[in-house]
Design an enzyme around this catalytic site. Structure first.
Site, mmCIF file in Angstrom:
data_model
loop_
_atom_site.group_PDB
_atom_site.id
_atom_site.type_symbol
_atom_site.label_atom_id
_atom_site.label_comp_id
_atom_site.label_asym_id
_atom_site.label_seq_id
_atom_site.Cartn_x
_atom_site.Cartn_y
_atom_site.Cartn_z
ATOM 1 N N THR A 1 0.834 -1.199 0.000
ATOM 2 C CA THR A 1 0.000 0.000 0.000
ATOM 3 C C THR A 1 0.867 1.246 0.000
ATOM 4 O O THR A 1 2.004 1.209 0.454
ATOM 5 C CB THR A 1 -0.886 0.018 1.260
ATOM 6 O OG1 THR A 1 -1.818 -1.041 1.185
ATOM 7 C CG2 THR A 1 -1.647 1.312 1.429
ATOM 8 N N ASP B 1 -3.662 4.840 -2.264
ATOM 9 C CA ASP B 1 -3.836 4.160 -3.550
ATOM 10 C C ASP B 1 -4.996 3.180 -3.409
ATOM 11 O O ASP B 1 -5.606 3.096 -2.337
ATOM 12 C CB ASP B 1 -2.552 3.436 -3.963
ATOM 13 C CG ASP B 1 -2.299 2.211 -3.120
ATOM 14 O OD1 ASP B 1 -2.417 2.325 -1.888
ATOM 15 O OD2 ASP B 1 -2.002 1.137 -3.677
ATOM 16 N N ARG C 1 -4.893 -0.293 -4.674
ATOM 17 C CA ARG C 1 -4.551 -1.679 -5.030
ATOM 18 C C ARG C 1 -4.534 -2.548 -3.770
ATOM 19 O O ARG C 1 -3.944 -2.173 -2.770
ATOM 20 C CB ARG C 1 -3.188 -1.737 -5.709
ATOM 21 C CG ARG C 1 -2.685 -3.143 -5.970
ATOM 22 C CD ARG C 1 -1.342 -3.176 -6.618
ATOM 23 N NE ARG C 1 -1.439 -2.926 -8.055
ATOM 24 C CZ ARG C 1 -0.409 -2.964 -8.891
ATOM 25 N NH1 ARG C 1 0.809 -3.223 -8.430
ATOM 26 N NH2 ARG C 1 -0.562 -2.737 -10.181
ATOM 27 N N LYS D 1 -9.245 2.482 0.831
ATOM 28 C CA LYS D 1 -8.359 2.393 1.980
ATOM 29 C C LYS D 1 -8.554 3.563 2.934
ATOM 30 O O LYS D 1 -7.894 3.636 3.964
ATOM 31 C CB LYS D 1 -6.899 2.340 1.512
ATOM 32 C CG LYS D 1 -6.609 1.109 0.664
ATOM 33 C CD LYS D 1 -5.160 1.009 0.286
ATOM 34 C CE LYS D 1 -4.966 -0.152 -0.692
ATOM 35 N NZ LYS D 1 -3.580 -0.292 -1.100
ATOM 36 N N GLY E 1 -1.418 -2.398 5.717
ATOM 37 C CA GLY E 1 -1.152 -3.612 6.479
ATOM 38 C C GLY E 1 -2.110 -4.702 6.074
ATOM 39 O O GLY E 1 -2.386 -4.893 4.893
ATOM 40 N N SER F 1 4.071 -0.123 1.932
ATOM 41 C CA SER F 1 5.263 -0.524 1.176
ATOM 42 C C SER F 1 5.771 0.611 0.284
ATOM 43 O O SER F 1 6.946 0.662 -0.052
ATOM 44 C CB SER F 1 4.951 -1.760 0.335
ATOM 45 O OG SER F 1 3.873 -1.506 -0.527
ATOM 46 N N ASP G 1 6.409 1.619 -6.554
ATOM 47 C CA ASP G 1 6.304 0.494 -5.632
ATOM 48 C C ASP G 1 5.337 -0.515 -6.226
ATOM 49 O O ASP G 1 4.218 -0.160 -6.606
ATOM 50 C CB ASP G 1 5.793 0.987 -4.271
ATOM 51 C CG ASP G 1 5.390 -0.179 -3.390
ATOM 52 O OD1 ASP G 1 6.165 -1.144 -3.327
ATOM 53 O OD2 ASP G 1 4.309 -0.117 -2.772
ATOM 54 N N SER H 1 1.814 -1.099 -4.635
ATOM 55 C CA SER H 1 0.775 -0.072 -4.749
ATOM 56 C C SER H 1 0.431 0.131 -6.213
ATOM 57 O O SER H 1 1.266 -0.060 -7.090
ATOM 58 C CB SER H 1 1.279 1.249 -4.162
ATOM 59 O OG SER H 1 1.945 1.015 -2.947
#
Lengths: 256, 246, 272
Positions: free
Chosen positions: C41, C57, C59, C73, C87, C169, C206, C209
């Protein structure tokens, strides 16, 4: 452990004596936690392998063979390259495309190019795809106990002018196929290839003859894999091998 | 000055004489001229190899395929000279041919087989430091006719102890070699059939052999262009040809 | 005595019996403890002149597979408090929902607006109780009686309060943007653009994400949920004409048809 005679207390007693306090790990997910595969010393010592992921698809046609591969290289959750070509020309009628570890893939491709040149000088002709298939199998098995971390598809036009694909594992088990997929998105790509192209279950075993349809399918498969596989993306590289030689083109796909 | 005296340059096998000759190689080539005659003819339909088998004594068993051997499925070899030397070369050629099949899943070309043999043939003398295998101390005293069919069609090559190899349409080596070449030159033409070539081989052998030609003192093999397979002719077949000879 | 084993049990305080049991079972190889799903994330939050901006984001991943291409999220905790979650997806969903209910009860009992600090403290207290086993990495933002507030709550029970936060992340990519472009007393537009840039850095750099950017702007007495404010990632190419699934190419072993029969006296099911 005998589950039938299991009681909480017995287990507790047994383990309580040798109980040790484990360190508390900070499990905040951040990229450097995900890089341990290569940089940390695992149980057996240094681990020389890392998977750089990516997906490649190859489809044999009546008089052509098509490779569709993504161009992303990653390590952990980081992107190392967005425009890497995992497909290498070996002869005018043959290419190799691989998934796995980039360092090994590059070394293997270079070695094969050298072997092709040696062959051409020594035997005064260009090796056939069948010859290269055998050569690659032997080359991989030659490193049986320290293999190249590369999963290959050898694609080319055979002596009868037909498209052919040879699929390999990392230590040189190989077979002639009509289509193949390797890399991180192989599980996602295999079912649609099984459905659309000539598999063992098919009654009519004719190879596809329209290169544009196969190209669209290959491109769509990589696009679809990029939707669901985080390691696949950035660009799709299409390589078409036919009697006129090799053509390469690239198109952007999602970059996230 | 002792310059020009031949004996001084006979000590080392790799020593040039001032005239630029290596006598040991020339002697080895001479040795072939004592060998029994071997003939090869190339046609568009395939290649024929024929050899004379000398039987010094009536008590000797006529050995089968001693001077006409298979190197690979698509390639045969006839020889003249020291047969023991030839066996080393043929064994080497067989290994090379099988290695090629193992590495490249295809038949080795006849030229390459010949080159592999010649590479070994010139590798005589003292050898290099650190080389595991000690090479032959002297040149191989044998010439080979290597015949077969590959991607380029039917092929006929000849090797000699100097490591030279040449391609021929028809070639005869051994004691009757020169006579045989003259004989073949008269009759050979490029559109010969395989049967005609077989007959020409036998006819030539008959004319150069000291003994009377029989089915047990000659042998012929062919490699056909269409099948690309080496076939050894039976004694009956050979007898049939002999009966038609002039 | 039969009950001797009781003496070996720890008295009072925390009881880690089940941890030991779980480990014993895992070591014996009979049962493996279920693994939690970690969602890669990128989430961030920024304080600005009049309030707070939160962004995330969309995903959701399970290992290397994208599970949801457009998930939410940014969770609502109270009319004036929102919370970005990274998480373990399930932990974030359930913990925020639980705290949301507690905050609502508190509002009803006290007739007053919730404070952001209280929400954060409740989240942290809950996470600490489970010793870091609950995978909640949250950024709580809101506006209360003390003004705009922004607090990060870790799974291990820590709280940090800073004018800008990134987690997940993609936090390094996002923080790089924050560190270069953050300034005090930004306007709303500046803050939103900064957050979008930070999340996009995560999306593109990343692998955990991806997809779209969600933004939530909270000001005094008002919040604005800007769902999918950026949506640049989509499938570029599809095979023209779609796919044909040719029946004649595989062997048909058996073919049969069944007719649905309604017997006399029976009434067909009412489907209206």
């Amino acid at each position: 452990m005998d589950l039938e005679n299991y009681t909480n207390v017995n287990i507790f007693k047994k383990v309580y004596e040798k109980r040790e306090v484990s360190s508390i790990h900070n499990v905040v997910e951040q990229p450097h936690h995900l890089l341990k595969d290569n940089t940390q010393h695992a149980k057996g010592g240094f681990n020389p392998y890392v998977n750089n992921q990516g997906t490649t698809v190859a489809i044999a046609g009546k008089d052509f063979v098509l490779v569709a591969a993504d161009t992303r290289i990653s390590q952990g959750f980081n992107i190392l390259s967005r425009d890497y070509s995992r497909t290498t020309k070996l002869t005018d009628q043959c290419v190799i495309t691989s998934g796995g570890m980039v360092a090994d893939i590059e070394t293997l491709h270079k070695l094969l190019i050298a072997k092709v040149k040696t062959y051409q000088r020594q035997f005064k002709k260009t090796p056939t795809v069948e010859s290269l298939a055998q050569l690659l199998g032997n080359t991989l098995y030659g490193r049986r106990f320290m293999p190249y971390y590369a999963f290959n598809l050898l694609c080319g036009i055979d002596q009868n002018g037909q498209g052919s694909v040879y699929g390999y594992d990392a230590i040189g088990s190989w077979d002639k196929l009509t289509y193949g997929v390797q890399g991180s998105g192989s599980e996602l790509g295999a079912p649609i290839l099984d459905n659309q192209f000539v598999g063992h279950n098919y009654l009519v075993k004719t190879l596809p003859d329209d290169v544009s349809v196969v190209e669209d399918t290959g491109k769509d498969i990589i696009n679809s894999i990029a939707e669901r596989d985080i390691y696949t993306g950035d660009q799709v590289e299409i390589v078409i091998v036919d009697k006129n030689g090799i053509r390469v083109k690239r198109e952007p796909i999602r970059r996230d | 000055m002792w310059m020009g005296s031949k004996e001084h340059y006979d000590r080392g096998v790799n020593t040039f004489s001032p005239e630029g000759r290596i006598y040991q190689i020339e002697y080895a080539i001479e040795a072939i001229k004592f060998g029994s005659t071997a003939i090869g003819i190339r046609t568009n339909e395939g290649v024929v190899l024929g050899v004379e088998k000398k039987l010094p004594s009536k008590l000797m068993e006529p050995a089968k395929s001693e001077k006409l051997v298979e190197i690979d499925r698509h390639c045969g070899c006839a020889m003249s000279g020291i047969v023991g030397d030839a066996r080393i070369l043929v064994d080497h050629a067989r290994v090379e041919a099988q290695n090629h099949r193992f590495n490249y899943a295809e038949a080795m070309s006849i030229e390459q087989i010949t080159e592999a043999v010649s590479d070994l043939a010139i590798n005589f003398g003292e050898g290099y430091e650190g080389t595991k295998r000690k090479p032959m101390a002297r040149p191989y005293g044998v010439a080979l006719l290597i015949a077969g069919v590959d991607d380029n069609g039917p092929q006929l090559y000849q090797t000699d102890p100097s490591g030279t190899f040449l391609q021929w349409q028809a070639r005869a080596i051994g004691s009757g070699g020169d006579t045989a070449m003259t004989y073949i030159k008269e009759s050979y033409h490029s559109n010969m059939t395989l049967a005609e070539a077989e007959k020409l081989v036998m006819q030539t052998l008959k004319s150069v052999m000291e003994e009377k030609i029989q089915s047990d003192n000659v042998e012929i093999s062919i490699v056909r262009t269409d099948t690309k397979r080496l076939e050894t002719r039976t004694q009956e077949y050979v007898n049939n040809i002999i009966s038609t000879l002039a | 005595m039969e009950l001797d084993y009781l003496k070996t049990l720890p008295l009072g305080g925390f009881n880690f019996d089940n941890c030991i049991r779980n480990r014993a079972m895992a070591e014996s190889g009979i049962l493996q403890a279920p693994k939690t799903m970690k969602t890669g994330t990128t989430i961030c939050g920024v304080l600005f002149k009049d309030g707070v901006v939160l962004a995330a984001d969309t995903r959701a991943t399970g290992g290397s597979i994208v599970g949801d291409k457009n998930c939410e999220k940014i969770h609502n905790l109270a009319p004036n408090i929102f919370c970005c979650g990274a998480g373990t997806a399930a932990d974030c969903d359930h913990v925020t929902e639980m705290i949301k209910r507690q905050l609502e009860l508190h509002r009803l009992n006290t007739h007053s607006e919730n404070r952001v600090q209280m929400a954060a403290l409740k989240l942290v207290a809950h996470a600490f109780k489970y010793g870091g086993q609950i995978g909640t990495h949250l950024i709580v933002g809101g506006v209360d009686v003390k003004g705009p507030q922004l607090i990060e709550c870790s799974n291990d029970g820590n709280m940090y309060s800073m004018p800008y936060h990134t987690t997940g992340s993609g936090s390094l990519a996002a923080m790089a943007i924050m560190e270069t472009r953050y300034k005090e007393n930004m306007t709303r537009e500046e803050a939103v653009n900064l957050c979008i840039a930070a999340i996009e850095a995560g999306i593109y750099h990343d692998l955990g994400s991806g997809s779209n950017v969600d933004v939530c702007v909270i000001t005094r007495n008002k919040y604005e949920m800007l769902r999918n404010i950026k949506h640049d990632n989509f499938k570029v190419f599809s095979k023209p004409g779609g796919y044909q699934f040719k029946k004649d190419r595989v062997q048909v072993v058996e073919e049969f048809k069944h007719k649905l029969v309604v017997e006399a006296g029976e009434q067909p099911m009412d489907l209206s």
